[in-house]
Scaffold this active site. Structure first.
Site, short mmCIF file in Angstrom:
data_model
loop_
_atom_site.label_atom_id
_atom_site.label_comp_id
_atom_site.label_asym_id
_atom_site.label_seq_id
_atom_site.Cartn_x
_atom_site.Cartn_y
_atom_site.Cartn_z
N HIS A 112 0.85 -1.20 0.00
CA HIS A 112 0.00 0.00 0.00
C HIS A 112 0.87 1.24 0.00
O HIS A 112 1.71 1.41 0.88
CB HIS A 112 -0.93 0.00 1.22
N TYR A 141 3.79 7.13 9.78
CA TYR A 141 2.93 5.99 9.46
C TYR A 141 3.73 4.83 8.89
O TYR A 141 3.52 3.67 9.25
CB TYR A 141 1.80 6.41 8.49
#
Ligand code: FAD
Ligand code: DHB
Length: 389
Positions: free
Chosen positions: A72, A384
């Site tokens: 991703h 992240y």
């Protein structure tokens, strides 16, 4: 019985540490309170940072990850009616991989079995002894009989409710904690995900996370009051609430189906220091907990294990104590960074029952500022995908 490293707990931390040590010829035994099936039945994390993938590579356990993991390169953050896609590749030239904790655990268990390393499941009454002396050992009961495992070192990988942390004297151990006034209700279903990428969404009725395990398996989470019980949430109620919070446009793509699993998890931030006490080392949830909003729990466990396996390898191959002595400090630097990020994401994206109008405006201003600044977006992306290891 005797081994070099006695590992308490066969969660991801214990299994990863065991596999890396075994691969490097360092004898170890894992003691686990539950059965292997019970450990595999716990549905938890789903996002792997590169540090976790490095750990699995070091353990030689990436065959399935390479086959089934989904790369991703971004995710979507939504605040009421405002939406922003964070492009990890563009911001920091990195990505994350969607691959479940259950799968990581199963791969590690299979690898351990294939090399014939020992895991003792259903080990009851595990207790640590003489951790500050020359001859540490662990006692446990199995099939009604008491056993004693002598070792050089003990790795406490036994999660938040384990016994290892409690072995450190209270006047040495310092803990920091924040408990949040809500939980996450998770549901897994054999349905295609509502979107290609993850969605973190703040709605006035509460936070939503749309995650996934594959192109055909979805994992959704809803913020719920701590007083809610799993029996309060039929599948129908869950899907209806998810649809309401996602809004008509996003939920147009929502495909529902029977739940494979449903559970409620409380949210907590917690750190205990130090992570080493003489011959005892804490790793993973035994030493720290993050609220899941930043997808950091499993990844922090993996980075602890990398530092710890480095330390043991230096000790056993070069008689070098530097890694052992610096273990706690090295881990904690990364941990506090991840704690900050998880706390920040939780605060910005949840509906706090006690928040007044001012606090709500501050949450919104925080979101706007983040996405109106190239530095803000980059900082979020950098955190992240995982702070430097
Ligand atoms: P654990 O996975 O807790 O493993 C510890 C092991 O030790 C267990 O198998 C336990 O049975 C064993 N054990 C405990 N006590 C003893 C004892 N006395 N003797 C012997 N064995 C013992 N992270 C995310 O990033 N995203 C998520 O969505 C997410 N969801 C979560 C949901 C829940 C309900 C929980 C509890 C955690 C979640 N996490 C999530 C966090 C993530 O799953 C953990 O960070 C990760 O499991 C840590 O691995 P660990 O091996 O350190 O601990
Ligand atoms: C998942 C859980 C998280 O806490 C998160 O931030 C992302 C994904 C998951 O279970 O898929």
């Amino acid at each position: 019985m005797r081994t070099k490293v006695a590992i308490i707990g066969a969660g991801p931390s214990g299994l990863l540490l065991g596999q890396i040590l075994s691969k490097h010829g360092i004898d170890n035994i894992i003691l686990e309170r539950q059965t292997g099936d019970y450990v595999l039945g716990r549905i938890r994390a789903g996002i792997l940072e590169s540090v976790t993938i490095d750990g699995l590579k070091r353990a030689g356990v990436t065959e399935n990850l390479e086959k089934y993991g989904l790369v991703h390169t971004g995710c979507e953050l939504v605040f009421d009616d405002k939406s922003y896609r964070v492009d990890f590749e563009k911001e920091v030239n990195r990505h994350v991989v969607v691959y479940g904790q259950t799968e990581v655990t199963r791969d590690l268990m299979n690898a351990r079995e294939s090399i014939g390393a020992t895991t003792i499941y259903e080990a009851a009454d595990v207790a640590l002894h003489d951790v500050d002396g020359e001859n540490p050992y662990v006692t446990y009961t199995k099939d009604g009989q008491e056993h004693r495992l002598y070792c050089d070192f003990i790795a406490g990988c036994d999660g938040f409710h384990g016994v290892s942390r409690q072995t450190i004297p209270a006047d040495i151990l310092k803990t920091y904690e924040r408990v949040y006034p809500f939980g996450w209700l998770g549901l897994m279903s054999e349905t295609p995900p509502v979107a290609d990428e993850l969605i973190y969404l703040k709605h006035e009725r509460g936070f939503v996370l749309c995650s996934q395990r594959s192109k055909t398996r979805s994992r959704y989470y809803l913020q719920v009051p701590l007083t809610d019980k799993i029996e309060d949430w039929s599948d129908e109620r869950f899907w209806e609430e998810l649809r309401t919070r996602l809004g008509p446009e996003r939920s147009a793509n929502l495909i529902t189906g029977p739940s494979l699993e449903k559970s409620i998890a409380p949210l907590r931030s917690f750190v205990s220091e130090p992570m080493r006490y003489h011959k005892l080392f804490l790793a993973g949830d035994a030493a720290h907990i993050v609220p899941p909003t930043g997808a950091k729990g499993l990844n922090l466990a993996a980075s602890d294990v990398l530092y710890l396996s480095d330390a043991f390898m230096d000790f056993y191959t070069n008689d070098d104590m530097t890694g052992i002595e610096g273990y706690s400090e090295r881990c904690l630097k990364r941990i506090w960074g991840a704690e900050r990020f998880s706390w920040f994401m939780t605060n910005m994206l949840h509906t706090f029952p006690e928040n007044d109008a001012w606090s709500k405006k501050m949450q919104e201003a925080e979101f706007n500022q983040l996405f109106n600044s190239e530095y803000g977006v980059r900082l979020l992306a950098e955190n992240y995908v995982g702070l430097p290891y």
